[in-house]
Design an enzyme around this catalytic site. Sequence first.
Site, PDB file in Angstrom:
ATOM      1  N   LYS A 220      35.148  44.038  36.255  1.00  0.00           N
ATOM      2  CA  LYS A 220      35.968  43.077  37.009  1.00  0.00           C
ATOM      3  C   LYS A 220      35.910  41.601  36.497  1.00  0.00           C
ATOM      4  O   LYS A 220      35.424  41.518  35.408  1.00  0.00           O
ATOM      5  CB  LYS A 220      35.034  43.066  38.333  1.00  0.00           C
ATOM      6  CG  LYS A 220      35.409  44.183  39.242  1.00  0.00           C
ATOM      7  CD  LYS A 220      34.863  44.175  40.672  1.00  0.00           C
ATOM      8  CE  LYS A 220      35.732  45.535  41.470  1.00  0.00           C
ATOM      9  NZ  LYS A 220      35.098  45.638  42.553  1.00  0.00           N
ATOM     10  N   ARG A 259      30.485  52.826  40.324  1.00  0.00           N
ATOM     11  CA  ARG A 259      32.175  53.268  40.570  1.00  0.00           C
ATOM     12  C   ARG A 259      32.619  52.487  39.299  1.00  0.00           C
ATOM     13  O   ARG A 259      32.712  51.315  38.984  1.00  0.00           O
ATOM     14  CB  ARG A 259      32.567  52.775  41.620  1.00  0.00           C
ATOM     15  CG  ARG A 259      34.248  52.976  41.939  1.00  0.00           C
ATOM     16  CD  ARG A 259      34.672  52.355  42.999  1.00  0.00           C
ATOM     17  NE  ARG A 259      36.134  52.424  43.173  1.00  0.00           N
ATOM     18  CZ  ARG A 259      37.119  51.813  42.573  1.00  0.00           C
ATOM     19  NH1 ARG A 259      36.653  50.750  41.799  1.00  0.00           N
ATOM     20  NH2 ARG A 259      38.383  51.970  42.688  1.00  0.00           N
TER      21      ARG A 259
HETATM   22  N1  PMM Z   1      36.932  47.936  44.122  1.00  0.00           N
HETATM   23  C1  PMM Z   1      38.033  47.908  43.952  1.00  0.00           C
HETATM   24  C2  PMM Z   1      38.672  49.332  44.195  1.00  0.00           C
HETATM   25  N2  PMM Z   1      38.090  50.046  45.216  1.00  0.00           N
HETATM   26  N3  PMM Z   1      35.932  50.456  46.165  1.00  0.00           N
HETATM   27  C3  PMM Z   1      34.634  50.051  46.497  1.00  0.00           C
HETATM   28  N4  PMM Z   1      33.736  50.902  47.291  1.00  0.00           N
HETATM   29  N5  PMM Z   1      34.098  49.007  46.072  1.00  0.00           N
HETATM   30  C4  PMM Z   1      34.627  48.257  45.128  1.00  0.00           C
HETATM   31  O1  PMM Z   1      34.148  47.193  44.831  1.00  0.00           O
HETATM   32  C5  PMM Z   1      36.177  48.564  44.897  1.00  0.00           C
HETATM   33  C6  PMM Z   1      36.707  49.579  45.614  1.00  0.00           C
HETATM   34  C7  PMM Z   1      38.816  47.272  43.052  1.00  0.00           C
HETATM   35  O2  PMM Z   1      38.877  47.659  41.714  1.00  0.00           O
HETATM   36  P1  PMM Z   1      39.910  48.510  40.889  1.00  0.00           P
HETATM   37  O3  PMM Z   1      41.237  47.932  40.886  1.00  0.00           O
HETATM   38  O4  PMM Z   1      39.576  48.535  39.549  1.00  0.00           O
HETATM   39  O5  PMM Z   1      39.841  49.923  41.500  1.00  0.00           O
END
Ligand code: PMM
Length: 288
Positions: A220, A259
Amino acid sequence: MSSTATLLRPIGRCRVMGVVNVTPDSFSDGGLWIDPGAAAEHGLELAEQGADLVDVGGESTRPGAMRIDAEQERERVLPVVRRLAGQGVDVSVDTMRADVAAAALDAGAVLVNDVSGGRADPEMIPLVARTGAPVVLMHWRGHADRMQDLTQYDDVVGDVVRELRAQVDAALEAGIAPEHVVVDPGLGFSKTGEQNWTVLAGLDTFASLGHPLLVAASRKRFLGELLGDDDGHRPVTAREDATAALTTLAAAAGAWCVRVHDPLRSVDAVRVVARLAQEIRSTPEGLP
Ligand code: PMM
């Protein structure tokens, strides 16, 4: 493949969720896996690298992103979910829409990851309650087009915990079993870089909600800001060691799952933390 009953139970270490964004515009891997075949292959690769779960999403939530329509989201996500689930991978679906979640569960997904924590679609919580699926409820104040205008807090940890508790209470009142609810502070969602650090420093407080905790710091922007130099932020693909460092800290704080986009280092990190925790437990007087 895990059943609902086993997915959230403790396994002696923090789990690792790998990410597949079937989107043209996610900040971390946008455009790489827009072809469903390539996305599914990538998901299998993440599972081979040791990811316990693979999170499949079809809609970017990067700050400023505009929403796509439900049909397009279904077309992106469903073939990938079906293929991965068919190969025995535990799949979560990253969606704010109840009908996408329902179709993904039919296609074999075992977990709904709703970054709006049930707030974007009034049908989501009833759907999850009906199906009995476990759900990730993330702290959320608004869609990507305005979330960075919604960063006013009196006390960021206290306020986020209180708002997240309200989201959890709404889910429980609708009939979702408490043991099926995972909470997530939502790093980067209606939070400045500084606020993300404050949230991470307060992870213990999130554990007080009494639900498994998901931490999603991978690649991030606040990591890019911290590690940047005169040329600007550290590029997205050079944030893996920083991501693994936060995996270590989240695991040590008792997170249920992290994640991440690139599981390799995080898979090792959670094993190291688990081994050390075992040692500390078996040393009654504490470490020398
Ligand atoms: N962040 C992103 C997408 N999905 N889901 C959860 N549960 N928590 C998060 O902080 C989260 C998510 C955005 O990041 P990405 O674009 O790398 O998927």
